[in-house]
Design an enzyme around this catalytic site. Structure first.
Site, mmCIF file in Angstrom:
data_model
loop_
_atom_site.group_PDB
_atom_site.id
_atom_site.type_symbol
_atom_site.label_atom_id
_atom_site.label_comp_id
_atom_site.label_asym_id
_atom_site.label_seq_id
_atom_site.Cartn_x
_atom_site.Cartn_y
_atom_site.Cartn_z
ATOM 1 N N HIS A 114 68.614 26.190 56.713
ATOM 2 C CA HIS A 114 67.490 25.462 57.400
ATOM 3 C C HIS A 114 66.857 26.456 58.285
ATOM 4 O O HIS A 114 65.305 26.205 57.935
ATOM 5 C CB HIS A 114 68.213 24.135 57.498
ATOM 6 C CG HIS A 114 66.948 22.945 58.823
ATOM 7 N ND1 HIS A 114 66.787 21.723 58.267
ATOM 8 C CD2 HIS A 114 66.243 23.787 59.602
ATOM 9 C CE1 HIS A 114 66.194 21.637 59.162
ATOM 10 N NE2 HIS A 114 65.671 22.393 60.355
ATOM 11 N N GLU A 115 67.666 27.191 58.677
ATOM 12 C CA GLU A 115 66.885 28.189 60.123
ATOM 13 C C GLU A 115 65.663 29.287 59.195
ATOM 14 O O GLU A 115 64.909 30.212 59.850
ATOM 15 C CB GLU A 115 67.855 28.642 61.004
ATOM 16 C CG GLU A 115 68.559 27.311 61.436
ATOM 17 C CD GLU A 115 68.253 27.050 62.191
ATOM 18 O OE1 GLU A 115 66.714 26.620 62.153
ATOM 19 O OE2 GLU A 115 68.526 25.503 62.571
ATOM 20 N N HIS A 170 62.304 28.026 58.014
ATOM 21 C CA HIS A 170 61.415 28.036 59.344
ATOM 22 C C HIS A 170 61.303 29.490 59.516
ATOM 23 O O HIS A 170 59.886 29.345 59.806
ATOM 24 C CB HIS A 170 62.557 27.964 60.386
ATOM 25 C CG HIS A 170 62.314 25.769 60.671
ATOM 26 N ND1 HIS A 170 61.117 25.133 61.296
ATOM 27 C CD2 HIS A 170 63.703 25.037 61.194
ATOM 28 C CE1 HIS A 170 62.207 23.954 61.542
ATOM 29 N NE2 HIS A 170 63.093 24.340 61.206
#
Ligand code: ZN
Length: 178
Positions: free
Chosen positions: A144-145, A148
């Site tokens: 998820h990070e 980003h």
């Protein structure tokens, strides 16, 4: 320590490919205090991860931590760690679907399919090159990070039919009385 202001989707910074960080930057006092502020902000907002674009900096840095929270009961604690210039080297397992939310997309939860385990490389804040195998929620947070840092939000990968507000999520999935 400062609580940093969060950027939300709609802000173009969340769609940029963030820049590699020169390793010599990691030893500066500014960088170390940025990491501390990001960890503080992640804890205050109840997140398990926070990427630099979410606090308005388009650089390849994120912090991660698993703690038990009212929305995530019975979890084994892990971290906090900072991941700098992280790279997923390999996806190891078939994909699994699980709930995700994002501090930059407040109020929404939904299921996202991701590989269950990954091999990941990054620099930590001591400027050591780390290589690890991550599995389960820890692997999900890495992915998820790192998304980003590439301008991708979990909402891009979310099964929209599973989307719900955090209020409905608390009632229906966490079985909380509100
Ligand atoms: Zn997010």
């Amino acid at each position: 320590m400062k609580t940093l202001k969060l950027t939300e989707f709609g802000n173009p910074i969340l769609r940029l490919k963030a820049k590699q960080i020169p390793l010599k930057t990691l030893r500066t006092r500014e960088f170390k205090s940025l990491i501390k502020d990001m960890i503080h902000t992640m804890r205050k907002t109840g997140g398990v991860g926070l990427a630099a674009p979410q606090i308005g900096k388009s650089i390849r840095l994120a912090v991660m931590e698993i703690r038990e929270t009212p929305d995530r009961p019975k979890l084994k604690s892990r971290g906090p760690i900072a991941i700098i210039n992280p790279k997923i080297k390999k996806n190891l397992n078939s994909k699994v679907s699980d709930w995700e939310g994002c501090l930059s997309f407040p109020g929404v939860r939904g299921k996202v399919q991701r590989p269950k385990s990954i091999m990941v490389e990054y620099y930590n804040e001591e400027v050591e090159k780390m290589a690890e195998k991550a599995t389960g929620l820890w692997a999900r947070i890495f992915q998820h990070e790192i998304d980003h840092l590439n301008g991708i939000g979990c909402i891009d990968k979310m099964n929209t039919k599973t989307m719900m507000t955090t209020t409905e999520f608390r009632v229906r999935i966490l079985k909380k009385k509100i």
